[in-house]
Design an enzyme around this catalytic site. Structure first.
Site: not given
Length: 108
Positions: A55, A74
């Site tokens: 993560k 993004c």
């Protein structure tokens, strides 16, 4: 050669085929509505940033930010986690509408 009450097998066969075709059409429409969209929206967002980590997390102290900080959402920025405007090209290519996360001090 028409249908008559003398041919119950033919009438039953036509009824069965009609029912099967209707059921198949409803099943196909349900599949297109619920499952086809799911498969194309489950694309990988992070293509290259810290792929060895399970993560990706970044934490910053508010005091270290200064007056303004602009973060990438993004995942295409060369300066990740900071925004370099890569979302503009990403949006043009994909039709997405993602923009940066802007954090700034509250003006008093």
């Amino acid at each position: 050669m028409g249908l008559s009450s003398d041919s119950p097998v033919r009438v039953e066969w036509i009824a069965a085929v009609t029912f099967a075709a209707g059921t198949a059409a409803l099943g196909y429409l349900a599949y297109k509505k619920f499952y086809a969209k799911e498969s194309r929206t489950k694309a990988m967002v992070n293509l290259q940033i810290q792929k060895d980590n399970p993560k990706v997390v970044h934490a910053f102290d508010m005091e270290d930010l200064g007056d303004k900080a602009v973060y990438c959402r993004c995942w295409r920025s060369k300066k990740f986690p900071f925004c370099d405007g890569a979302h503009i090209k990403h949006n043009e290519e994909t039709g997405d509408n993602v923009g940066p996360l802007i954090i700034k001090k509250k003006e008093t």
